[in-house]
Design a protein around this motif. Structure first.
Motif, mmCIF file in Angstrom:
data_model
loop_
_atom_site.group_PDB
_atom_site.id
_atom_site.type_symbol
_atom_site.label_atom_id
_atom_site.label_comp_id
_atom_site.label_asym_id
_atom_site.label_seq_id
_atom_site.Cartn_x
_atom_site.Cartn_y
_atom_site.Cartn_z
ATOM 1 N N TYR A 1 -38.350 45.093 -22.036
ATOM 2 C CA TYR A 1 -38.592 43.671 -21.693
ATOM 3 C C TYR A 1 -39.133 43.680 -19.990
ATOM 4 N N ASN B 1 -38.915 41.090 -17.777
ATOM 5 C CA ASN B 1 -38.342 40.183 -18.744
ATOM 6 C C ASN B 1 -38.222 38.584 -18.490
ATOM 7 N N THR C 1 -31.399 42.061 -19.549
ATOM 8 C CA THR C 1 -31.399 40.563 -19.578
ATOM 9 C C THR C 1 -31.437 39.386 -18.799
#
Length: 390
Positions: A312, A270, A131
């Motif tokens: 992602y 991301n 993330t």
């Protein structure tokens, strides 16, 4: 555990449409804007096509300053070609009141469920455990939030692009230097936009007048620094002295507009870029509101699909590249090539073209027809640009 599925940086048309669309898909979304007021300061001429705008939002008299019927192109020797709004391209149809329009879009994002923070800047970026840990400074207070995906809609000077390592470098011939005045006490038809073309007026660009109601108008200029001998302001001031000597300037806007054409990719792990951050501005007109809204929509859909797939990565997010390139990417490539060709035309050539088309019924005139007539008169140019007119 993440704070948000998607954090959108920048509450312009690209960012707000991205936040609205992502929230409507059920994602947890945060939209941040570094300025204390969304839509301020205005940094564009505010023109959009009817068709493009109405794909995303119903027109509202609260943020439409003028409805446009015609576009008038004026050559260096004052020959005039008139086009209907429908045939004049992406920047003719409505002139917006961006200060109100941008806030309206942000409200739509909020109503859809997105959290919205103003006076909040993204100040750091770090990927961690798949993330992004984004440092934000909100009302002077620093904090860190995590997001599965960051959508960078933070304009021509995008920091998100730099953090993510996406190449959006602009060369000297890939950015227009622009100045615009909001003026009163000048004469114009309030249903017409005006474009003065040629090196005499604006080397590598043009001067525009976009009505803001009956008694005010945006009068601005974009020049290519690699071709201009003076500053954009110098050319604009000279024009105003000659054409609107009694005009009053009530607002000034300055800035750069990217005219790079399509970049190779607007994604990284991301991260997706949209609008000016991704150089989605039309290289010929310098207009970008509709492309920005389209990009924001596509980025949000790609984000939803990525989160559904729990992937992602840059490779997965290339879906977004495919979407915006399929939508308007080809026109960015084509118009960049066309812009480079058109910049080589001298003022006598533009005068001869405009003179030959002057007085033609507007229903028979379009940008495509303009290009075709130009190429007919200049066969060598026709051969060079054959790919643009088939």
């Amino acid at each position: 555990m993440t704070d948000y599925d998607v954090v959108v940086v920048g509450a312009g048309p690209a960012g707000s449409i991205a936040a609205k669309t992502a929230a409507e898909k059920g994602l947890d979304v945060l939209l941040i804007e570094k300025r204390q007021e969304i839509g301020v300061p205005v940094r564009c001429a505010e023109g959009v096509s009817r068709e493009g705008l109405e794909k995303f939002v119903n027109p509202d008299s609260k943020w439409i300053a003028s409805e446009i019927e015609n576009a008038e192109i004026i050559s260096p020797s004052n020959h005039k070609v008139v086009l209907s709004a429908e045939n004049a391209g992406n920047e003719v149809g409505y002139v917006l009141e961006r200060k109100i329009f941008d806030r309206h879009l942000a409200r739509l994002a909020s109503k859809a469920g997105a959290d919205v923070l103003t006076k909040t800047s993204a100040v750091s970026f770090k990927r961690e455990n798949g993330t992004v840990k984004l440092g934000i400074r909100s009302m002077g207070e620093f904090s860190e939030i995590t997001a599965k995906i960051v959508i960078g809609a933070d304009g021509v000077e995008s920091r998100v692009a730099k953090w993510a390592g996406i190449d959006t470098t602009l060369k000297l011939n890939e950015i227009e230097s622009c100045v615009q005045y909001l003026m009163t006490n000048i004469d114009f038809d309030d249903d017409t936009t005006y474009f003065w073309v040629g090196r005499k007026y604006a080397p590598g660009g043009y001067i525009w007048l976009f009505p803001k109601g009956k008694d005010a108008a945006n009068v601005g200029i974009g020049v290519m620094p690699s071709l201009a001998e003076k500053s954009a302001k110098w050319y604009l001031d000279r024009f105003i002295e000659e054409h609107f000597p009694d005009g009053e300037i009530v607002e000034v806007v300055v800035g750069g507009v990217p005219v790079k054409g399509a970049i190779d990719t607007a994604v990284a792990d991301n991260v997706m870029l949209a609008g000016d951050a991704a150089r989605h501005t039309d290289p010929i007109t310098g207009g970008g509101i509709i492309n920005a809204m389209s990009a924001g929509h596509h980025a949000a859909i790609a984000a939803y699909e990525a989160i559904e797939a729990n992937d992602y990565s840059k490779e997965f997010l290339r879906k977004y590249d495919e979407k915006w390139k399929l939508d308007f990417g080809e026109s960015l490539v084509r118009n960049k090539k066309l812009q480079e060709k058109m910049m080589r035309l001298d003022d006598p050539t533009l005068d001869r073209l405009a003179e030959s088309l002057e007085g033609m019924p507007i229903e028979e005139m379009s940008v495509r027809r303009l290009a075709f007539e130009l190429f007919k008169k200049h066969p060598r140019l026709l051969w060079d640009l054959r790919e643009f007119i088939v």
